[in-house]
Design a protein around this motif. Sequence first.
Motif, short mmCIF file in Angstrom:
data_model
loop_
_atom_site.label_atom_id
_atom_site.label_comp_id
_atom_site.label_asym_id
_atom_site.label_seq_id
_atom_site.Cartn_x
_atom_site.Cartn_y
_atom_site.Cartn_z
N LEU A 125 19.27 52.24 0.63
CA LEU A 125 19.41 50.80 0.83
C LEU A 125 18.46 50.02 -0.08
O LEU A 125 18.82 48.98 -0.63
CB LEU A 125 19.15 50.43 2.29
CG LEU A 125 20.22 50.88 3.29
CD1 LEU A 125 19.78 50.55 4.71
CD2 LEU A 125 21.56 50.21 2.98
N MET A 126 17.25 50.53 -0.25
CA MET A 126 16.30 49.86 -1.13
C MET A 126 16.78 49.91 -2.58
O MET A 126 16.57 48.97 -3.35
CB MET A 126 14.91 50.49 -1.00
CG MET A 126 14.24 50.21 0.34
SD MET A 126 14.11 48.44 0.68
CE MET A 126 13.42 48.45 2.34
N ALA A 127 17.42 51.01 -2.96
CA ALA A 127 17.99 51.10 -4.30
C ALA A 127 19.09 50.07 -4.48
O ALA A 127 19.19 49.40 -5.52
CB ALA A 127 18.53 52.51 -4.55
N GLY A 128 19.93 49.91 -3.45
CA GLY A 128 20.97 48.89 -3.50
C GLY A 128 20.39 47.48 -3.58
O GLY A 128 20.89 46.63 -4.32
N LYS A 129 19.33 47.25 -2.84
CA LYS A 129 18.66 45.94 -2.86
C LYS A 129 18.11 45.64 -4.25
O LYS A 129 18.25 44.53 -4.77
CB LYS A 129 17.53 45.93 -1.82
CG LYS A 129 16.77 44.63 -1.71
CD LYS A 129 15.78 44.71 -0.56
CE LYS A 129 14.96 43.44 -0.41
NZ LYS A 129 13.96 43.31 -1.49
N ARG A 130 17.49 46.63 -4.88
CA ARG A 130 16.95 46.43 -6.24
C ARG A 130 18.07 46.15 -7.24
O ARG A 130 17.92 45.30 -8.12
CB ARG A 130 16.15 47.66 -6.67
CG ARG A 130 14.80 47.81 -5.98
CD ARG A 130 13.92 48.80 -6.70
NE ARG A 130 14.51 50.13 -6.74
CZ ARG A 130 14.34 51.05 -5.81
NH1 ARG A 130 13.60 50.77 -4.74
NH2 ARG A 130 14.89 52.25 -5.92
N LEU A 131 19.19 46.84 -7.10
CA LEU A 131 20.31 46.60 -8.00
C LEU A 131 20.87 45.19 -7.84
O LEU A 131 21.22 44.53 -8.82
CB LEU A 131 21.40 47.63 -7.76
CG LEU A 131 21.12 49.04 -8.29
CD1 LEU A 131 22.20 50.01 -7.82
CD2 LEU A 131 21.05 49.04 -9.82
N LEU A 132 20.95 44.71 -6.59
CA LEU A 132 21.43 43.35 -6.36
C LEU A 132 20.46 42.32 -6.93
O LEU A 132 20.89 41.31 -7.52
CB LEU A 132 21.62 43.11 -4.87
CG LEU A 132 22.84 43.80 -4.23
CD1 LEU A 132 22.80 43.62 -2.71
CD2 LEU A 132 24.14 43.26 -4.80
N GLU A 133 19.17 42.56 -6.77
CA GLU A 133 18.18 41.64 -7.33
C GLU A 133 18.27 41.62 -8.85
O GLU A 133 18.16 40.55 -9.48
CB GLU A 133 16.78 42.04 -6.86
CG GLU A 133 16.56 41.78 -5.37
CD GLU A 133 15.28 42.41 -4.84
OE1 GLU A 133 14.87 42.07 -3.72
OE2 GLU A 133 14.68 43.26 -5.56
N LEU A 134 18.46 42.79 -9.45
CA LEU A 134 18.61 42.86 -10.91
C LEU A 134 19.88 42.14 -11.35
O LEU A 134 19.88 41.43 -12.37
CB LEU A 134 18.64 44.32 -11.35
CG LEU A 134 18.84 44.58 -12.85
CD1 LEU A 134 17.72 43.94 -13.66
CD2 LEU A 134 18.93 46.07 -13.14
N HIS A 135 20.95 42.31 -10.58
CA HIS A 135 22.20 41.64 -10.90
C HIS A 135 22.03 40.12 -10.88
O HIS A 135 22.51 39.41 -11.78
CB HIS A 135 23.27 42.06 -9.89
CG HIS A 135 24.61 41.44 -10.12
ND1 HIS A 135 25.02 40.29 -9.46
CD2 HIS A 135 25.63 41.77 -10.94
CE1 HIS A 135 26.23 39.96 -9.87
NE2 HIS A 135 26.63 40.84 -10.75
N GLU A 136 21.31 39.62 -9.87
CA GLU A 136 21.07 38.18 -9.78
C GLU A 136 20.23 37.68 -10.95
O GLU A 136 20.47 36.59 -11.50
CB GLU A 136 20.39 37.85 -8.46
CG GLU A 136 21.29 38.03 -7.24
CD GLU A 136 20.58 37.77 -5.93
OE1 GLU A 136 19.36 37.44 -5.98
OE2 GLU A 136 21.20 37.90 -4.87
#
Length: 240
Positions: free
Chosen positions: A116-127
């Motif tokens: 989940l933390m990996a997914g959160k980091r990817l979303l933050e990078l996407h933003e």
Amino acid sequence: MKILLAEDSKVYRALIEDLLKDWGFDLVVAENGEQAWEILRQPDGPRLALLDWMLPGIDGLELCQRIRAMPASGGYIYTLLLTARDKKTDLIAALEAGADDYLAKPFDHPELRLRLMAGKRLLELHEELVGARESLLLAATRDSLTGLLNRAESLAFLDRELFRCRRNKSPVAVLLVDVDHFKAVNDSLGHLAGDAVLREVAKRLTLSLRPYDGAGRYGGEEFLLILPGCDLESATRRGE
């Protein structure tokens, strides 16, 4: 970060709810696929989704497919699919449906957190990337001082409107506006004052414009106004 948990098992739902709250997520819960889909379709819906495969109504696999079919303008939704299925064919089916990650039940708590933390980091990078792209687009089309269209974009806007007016046999007014005695402002008060004058002129020029009119800084103290559907006389009256 807001996360959707879609889980119909009361036992797993209670367990995962406690974990997600402990890990600092802003939790939204759905007990079936229909509830999950309605939540995800909201403009401010979660961008991280933890979905059980076997949900009543719309299952997790179909939810992934629907999510990937949503307009990209709504923002990316990162999906992690939970399931008791652990065959290679199931993993392939999940990824083909659009799931970003896959975790078999019973799962290891630290592993779920890491994923989940990996997914959160990817979303933050996407933003961040989306923000950078919008900034680059703004820099490429807007004048940095006044916020109006820059010279290149103003001329492109003019070309489009001239083509449109020829095709539709409709008028378009083009005004080149110059600020008189602007050099005297810079010489007597300094360039910061001159910049303030240009910003104020730009603001006043755009006050009476319609949403589909074009206003750009042509260069220095010159401004270009493009008014589709207006002849020069009506455009001048509006400017007064």
